[in-house]
Design an enzyme around this catalytic site. Structure first.
Site: not given
Length: 369
Positions: A219, A265
């Site tokens: 990420d 997420d």
């Protein structure tokens, strides 16, 4: 499994300047607060209920509800697979027309979303049907070969109530396909997230740490190191993100200035939180200490993500803040309670559950014969 490729992005207009975070916000403070608060609330729903449903899923003997277990090997490879997929999408959007790519993706997620939403609604809808509702049972069974070599390809059991849920989900699917409305997008997104938390199981805490640690690096690299993830997030028209308009108060349901949070997420920390709930239950202490600790750690990490994003006016990799919080807080509690070794020894064995189920099925078939 949906790729983890979305981030909590800066709620700006869809321009190059917006992607770089160099223009001013156009939303009011109240609208911004409403959007952020709604995203947090929507993110918590699939994690909480998905974790609860994962406990029932782990005990289920219905082959259609059996969870998919992620091993340490799967966890180690996942960031590499996700990176290749993300970069491949980036190249596709650069080379080919976005219109045709998103048309294909819309059709794919239209079908997938209907099934996911139907599976999500089915348990809750049972409460709304009258007791005397004529609920007939059905089974969709595909096999290959015969006799002792016969092998099941698909074995899906459903009933009339499931068909009603499927019909309702189809209406939402048509609405999404035709209008791409943000509410329809969120209904599908919530269904995907809840199903992911419910059906994707980590086999132990070590695997969870490997998966979250790898995606932490993934990420951070793709958000801060390149513009790949934000570009794909802006171009990808599919319900793999939750969105909420910041100008809802000004423009109503037709508002279009969105803040968004990717399903990755939600699902990735969510399956770790669900694992800790099952670990809590295995301790047989009638407390859910690790589940609630990780759940509130997730809230803290997501709130920190929003704060940093709003302060620096730039898209943030949410896992940068969520991973340390969701792993660190439960480990700290386990260390204080002297249960750290027990936590890492805990391991789920779905093969044994599946084996027991198959064995019972064979014994039942023998009795019938």
């Amino acid at each position: 499994m949906a790729e983890v490729e979305e981030v909590l992005s800066h709620p700006l207009n869809n321009t190059d300047e917006a992607i770089k975070g160099t223009v001013k916000l156009v939303a009011t403070p109240v609208g911004t607060a409403l959007a952020y608060g709604s995203l947090v609330f929507m993110a918590l729903l699939p994690i909480f209920y998905g974790a609860l449903r994962s406990v029932r899923c782990a005990k289920s003997k219905n082959s259609s509800d059996m969870p998919e277990t992620i091993t340490s090997r799967d966890a180690a490879r996942f960031p590499l697979i996700a990176s290749c997929t993300l970069f491949g999408l980036y190249l596709f959007f650069k080379i080919f027309s976005q219109e045709y790519i998103n048309l294909l993706l819309s059709m794919y997620f239209f079908l997938l979303g209907i099934l996911a939403l139907s599976h999500t609604l089915s348990p809750a809808m049972n409460r709304f049907f009258p007791v005397n509702f004529p609920n007939k049972q059905y089974q969709l069974l595909f096999t290959q070969d015969t006799g002792e070599t016969k092998e099941e390809i698909v074995n899906y059991e459903f009933d009339t109530k499931d068909m009603v849920c499927l019909a309702f989900s189809s209406v939402v699917g048509v609405w999404y396909l035709l209008k791409k409305h943000w509410i329809a997008n969120n209904l599908f997104g919530l269904a995907f997230a809840l199903n992911g938390v419910e059906l994707l199981h980590l086999n132990n805490v070590s695997t969870g740490c490997i998966l979250l640690g790898g995606l932490f690096i993934y990420d951070v690299f793709w958000v801060f190191g390149t513009n790949v993830m934000v570009t794909v997030a802006k171009s990808f028209e599919a319900p793999i993100k939750l969105v909420f308009p910041q100008d809802l108060l000004e423009h109503g349901l037709e508002a279009n200035n969105f803040a968004m949070l990717g399903l990755g997420d939600i699902v990735i920390p969510g399956i770790f939180i669900a694992l800790l709930l099952r670990f809590d239950i295995s301790l047989k202490k009638n407390t859910h200490t690790y589940f609630y600790t990780s759940f509130f750690a997730y809230i803290f990490g997501l709130a920190l993500t929003i704060f940093v994003m709003h302060t620096f006016k730039h898209a943030q990799p949410a896992l940068l803040y969520l991973v340390p919080a969701c792993i660190g807080f439960p480990l700290l509690i386990a260390l204080v309670k002297g249960e750290i070794a027990e936590m890492f020894r805990y391991e789920e064995s779905p093969k044994e559950v599946s084996g027991d189920s198959n064995q019972e099925k064979k014994e039942s078939e023998k009795k019938e014969n």
